[in-house]
Design a protein around this motif. Sequence first.
Motif, PDB file in Angstrom:
ATOM      1  N   ALA A   1     -44.035   9.802 -70.708  1.00 44.61           N
ATOM      2  CA  ALA A   1     -43.278  10.657 -71.313  1.00 44.61           C
ATOM      3  C   ALA A   1     -44.189  11.982 -71.851  1.00 44.61           C
ATOM      4  O   ALA A   1     -45.694  11.775 -71.951  1.00 44.61           O
ATOM      5  N   PRO A   2     -43.775  13.297 -72.302  1.00 42.85           N
ATOM      6  CA  PRO A   2     -44.601  14.195 -72.802  1.00 42.85           C
ATOM      7  C   PRO A   2     -45.405  13.597 -74.066  1.00 42.85           C
ATOM      8  O   PRO A   2     -44.792  12.921 -74.804  1.00 42.85           O
ATOM      9  N   ASP A   3     -46.597  14.303 -74.177  1.00 44.83           N
ATOM     10  CA  ASP A   3     -47.507  13.965 -75.467  1.00 44.83           C
ATOM     11  C   ASP A   3     -48.120  12.463 -75.239  1.00 44.83           C
ATOM     12  O   ASP A   3     -48.268  11.833 -76.275  1.00 44.83           O
TER      13      ASP A   3
ATOM     14  N   ARG B   1     -49.774  18.065 -82.404  1.00 42.32           N
ATOM     15  CA  ARG B   1     -48.517  18.065 -82.036  1.00 42.32           C
ATOM     16  C   ARG B   1     -47.749  16.629 -82.607  1.00 42.32           C
ATOM     17  O   ARG B   1     -46.399  16.679 -82.819  1.00 42.32           O
ATOM     18  N   LEU B   2     -48.356  15.385 -82.444  1.00 41.62           N
ATOM     19  CA  LEU B   2     -48.012  14.267 -82.730  1.00 41.62           C
ATOM     20  C   LEU B   2     -47.470  14.173 -84.248  1.00 41.62           C
ATOM     21  O   LEU B   2     -46.483  13.616 -84.808  1.00 41.62           O
ATOM     22  N   LYS B   3     -48.489  14.686 -85.119  1.00 44.39           N
ATOM     23  CA  LYS B   3     -48.230  14.750 -86.643  1.00 44.39           C
ATOM     24  C   LYS B   3     -47.033  15.543 -86.720  1.00 44.39           C
ATOM     25  O   LYS B   3     -46.084  15.350 -87.746  1.00 44.39           O
ATOM     26  N   VAL B   4     -46.870  16.985 -86.340  1.00 42.27           N
ATOM     27  CA  VAL B   4     -45.680  17.745 -86.346  1.00 42.27           C
ATOM     28  C   VAL B   4     -44.465  16.689 -86.133  1.00 42.27           C
ATOM     29  O   VAL B   4     -43.448  16.887 -86.639  1.00 42.27           O
ATOM     30  N   LYS B   5     -44.646  16.151 -84.802  1.00 37.90           N
ATOM     31  CA  LYS B   5     -43.400  15.357 -84.495  1.00 37.90           C
ATOM     32  C   LYS B   5     -43.008  14.301 -85.384  1.00 37.90           C
ATOM     33  O   LYS B   5     -42.017  14.167 -85.617  1.00 37.90           O
ATOM     34  N   ALA B   6     -43.881  13.706 -85.978  1.00 40.25           N
ATOM     35  CA  ALA B   6     -43.645  12.560 -86.880  1.00 40.25           C
ATOM     36  C   ALA B   6     -42.883  13.083 -88.186  1.00 40.25           C
ATOM     37  O   ALA B   6     -42.034  12.673 -88.745  1.00 40.25           O
TER      38      ALA B   6
END
Length: 149
Positions: free
Chosen positions: A14-16, A50-55
């Motif tokens: 999946a993305p990221d 991006r993962l920090k923002v998504k979390a």
Amino acid sequence: MQVVLIKDVDNLGAPDELVTVKNGYARNYLIPQKFAVEANPSNLKQLNERLKVKAKKAAAMLAEINKVIEVLQAEPALKLGAKTGTSGKIFGSVTSLQIARAIREQKGYDIDRKHISIVDEVKELGTYKANIDFGNGNATEVNFEVVGE
């Protein structure tokens, strides 16, 4: 070769996501088609951001869902009006659309009717239950009362 996926790729990820693939597959297909970028330090740093923002967004959404669940489970139960005959049977039946409208009017939250499922068939006056599935394992049960108009 390690690459960071930008788009969803069948049978890969999946993305990221950080995945390891063969060099030729990455250089000849994934990177030119803009499905992935090479996993260099710069791209890995962007991925971590991006993962920090998504979390953070997921945590905020979970808090909002928990707040909505708390409000929906609070008393009093939802009241739905229905046209009835003399014996207490209603004309037609109660649908998830009517429950969604009642939640919007009585509790102040707009919930998509596709997330609502009624446990029992509603054909007469009384108290019933409906399940609301918010996704990601978050669900609640809502009591509603059908009253005559």
